[in-house]
Design an enzyme around this catalytic site. Sequence first.
Site, PDB file in Angstrom:
ATOM      1  N   SER A   1      -6.178  -0.337  -3.295  1.00 36.73           N
ATOM      2  CA  SER A   1      -6.710  -1.418  -4.118  1.00 36.73           C
ATOM      3  C   SER A   1      -6.299  -1.280  -5.586  1.00 36.73           C
ATOM      4  O   SER A   1      -6.331  -2.261  -6.330  1.00 36.73           O
ATOM      5  CB  SER A   1      -8.243  -1.433  -4.014  1.00 36.73           C
ATOM      6  OG  SER A   1      -8.646  -1.674  -2.676  1.00 36.73           O
TER       7      SER A   1
ATOM      8  N   GLN B   1     -24.224  -3.241  22.546  1.00 40.64           N
ATOM      9  CA  GLN B   1     -25.626  -2.912  22.822  1.00 40.64           C
ATOM     10  C   GLN B   1     -26.170  -3.740  23.991  1.00 40.64           C
ATOM     11  O   GLN B   1     -26.896  -3.228  24.847  1.00 40.64           O
ATOM     12  CB  GLN B   1     -26.464  -3.159  21.565  1.00 40.64           C
ATOM     13  CG  GLN B   1     -27.894  -2.646  21.645  1.00 40.64           C
ATOM     14  CD  GLN B   1     -27.966  -1.128  21.585  1.00 40.64           C
ATOM     15  OE1 GLN B   1     -26.993  -0.475  21.191  1.00 40.64           O
ATOM     16  NE2 GLN B   1     -29.084  -0.557  21.986  1.00 40.64           N
TER      17      GLN B   1
ATOM     18  N   GLN C   1     -16.077  -3.693  -0.519  1.00 41.08           N
ATOM     19  CA  GLN C   1     -16.511  -3.302  -1.859  1.00 41.08           C
ATOM     20  C   GLN C   1     -15.595  -3.912  -2.931  1.00 41.08           C
ATOM     21  O   GLN C   1     -16.066  -4.339  -3.990  1.00 41.08           O
ATOM     22  CB  GLN C   1     -16.526  -1.771  -1.971  1.00 41.08           C
ATOM     23  CG  GLN C   1     -17.628  -1.100  -1.169  1.00 41.08           C
ATOM     24  CD  GLN C   1     -17.434  -1.194   0.343  1.00 41.08           C
ATOM     25  OE1 GLN C   1     -16.306  -1.156   0.846  1.00 41.08           O
ATOM     26  NE2 GLN C   1     -18.531  -1.330   1.079  1.00 41.08           N
TER      27      GLN C   1
ATOM     28  N   THR D   1       0.817  -1.218   0.000  1.00 43.17           N
ATOM     29  CA  THR D   1       0.000   0.000   0.000  1.00 43.17           C
ATOM     30  C   THR D   1       0.853   1.271   0.000  1.00 43.17           C
ATOM     31  O   THR D   1       1.883   1.345   0.664  1.00 43.17           O
ATOM     32  CB  THR D   1      -0.932   0.012   1.224  1.00 43.17           C
ATOM     33  OG1 THR D   1      -1.718  -1.177   1.226  1.00 43.17           O
ATOM     34  CG2 THR D   1      -1.845   1.223   1.211  1.00 43.17           C
TER      35      THR D   1
ATOM     36  N   GLU E   1      -6.605  -5.961   3.347  1.00 47.24           N
ATOM     37  CA  GLU E   1      -6.626  -7.106   2.416  1.00 47.24           C
ATOM     38  C   GLU E   1      -7.729  -6.949   1.355  1.00 47.24           C
ATOM     39  O   GLU E   1      -8.219  -7.926   0.790  1.00 47.24           O
ATOM     40  CB  GLU E   1      -6.801  -8.436   3.149  1.00 47.24           C
ATOM     41  CG  GLU E   1      -5.779  -8.721   4.219  1.00 47.24           C
ATOM     42  CD  GLU E   1      -4.386  -8.949   3.652  1.00 47.24           C
ATOM     43  OE1 GLU E   1      -4.276  -9.660   2.642  1.00 47.24           O
ATOM     44  OE2 GLU E   1      -3.424  -8.417   4.213  1.00 47.24           O
TER      45      GLU E   1
ATOM     46  N   THR F   1     -11.058  -3.982   0.629  1.00 45.48           N
ATOM     47  CA  THR F   1     -12.307  -3.611   1.292  1.00 45.48           C
ATOM     48  C   THR F   1     -13.445  -4.550   0.890  1.00 45.48           C
ATOM     49  O   THR F   1     -13.342  -5.297  -0.092  1.00 45.48           O
ATOM     50  CB  THR F   1     -12.712  -2.174   0.923  1.00 45.48           C
ATOM     51  OG1 THR F   1     -12.996  -2.139  -0.482  1.00 45.48           O
ATOM     52  CG2 THR F   1     -11.611  -1.174   1.255  1.00 45.48           C
TER      53      THR F   1
END
Length: 380
Positions: A135, A339, A370, A129, A366, A368
């Site tokens: 990506s 919660q 998406q 990266t 690794e 996203t």
Amino acid sequence: MISFQMTDEQRQMQRLARRFAEEEMRPVAPECDEQERFPREVYEKAHRAGLITYRFPEEYLGGGVDSLLTSCIISEELFWGCAGMATSFGVTALAAGLIHWFGTEEQKRRWLTFLCDPKQARLGAVCLTEPGAGSDFGAIRTRAIRRGDEWVINGRKCFITNGGIADLYLVFAKTKPEDGHNGVSLFLVPKDAPGISGGKKERKMGQRASHTGDVIFEDCRIPAEFLVGEENRGFFYAMKMLEHSRPIVGAAAVGVARAAYEYALDYAKRRVQFGRPIFHHQSISFMLADMRTKIDAARFLVWRAAELADRGESCALEGSMAKAYAAEMAMEVTTQAVQILGGYGYMRDFPVEKWMRDAKVLSIYEGTTQIQKLVMSRLM
């Protein structure tokens, strides 16, 4: 025949990892999270216990357990212990894997052994990266230029796990810029190579027990033989790495979610409101039932992908499915755990808020969620 039965070896490794997570990782996890400190001493113990480079052949000082499914079983337990520490553990194995898959025999004997030696417990890192290239692999700007018997590397990598503290870096750099992602190569760069340095250490929302930072290359010189594999084949090597690492990230998500679920379940059985434990209120018990179901569903997606890889088949589609589903599941389950604890869940005296923070990045690194869906749609 389809089976969900673990082998005796896998059970043994699972017990080892679970015991290590419970006895060595969990006791120091809150302090390391608070101090944003990677505990090198815990890493050294994990290495000596055989929990870092067990996947590689014994001739290179690995454990000889060549199974992605076994790696997923172990990773679930270690991430149950502490996601930050386990991430740093896993990246050393990721770097070693690149050498094992694509390195020459000489590189394996020198550098794979370098990372696998439990007496030295060295750290590895993978430098992919960059500030402008996550990506988008083709957008890498770090350059490697051949000059005689050396490669000269210039550029900056960011968000690198173990970046700045690793003993060996596996670095992706452009060698033929005009070819985009097909012009990237892979290099071995030891920490003492001239021209390499650590940059800014990141301050993170979660997984604070792992060290994440910049790695800077300024006329960094390495011998020509430190090229890993073939020149301009780095994209293929990265895709191979990610195909095998994504099921492990899915297993990591299962481990974090399971930790939060187990704590919330125990709390719900003890916490009394309106005259009875809150577990006996349908609104709470149904939440816990959904959490358990989704954890199991994610685990089975992970195991399927890993089993395909162990049979020598591609798990690109199944690995992306497992990683995407498990990562989003972990965020949902840890949020539900907070919660269930109510106000206590929001306080740092209780561990569920840490697990919620730790879970978030699982849907980012690794690739996203998406990007996983993009991979899936293309493979479909």
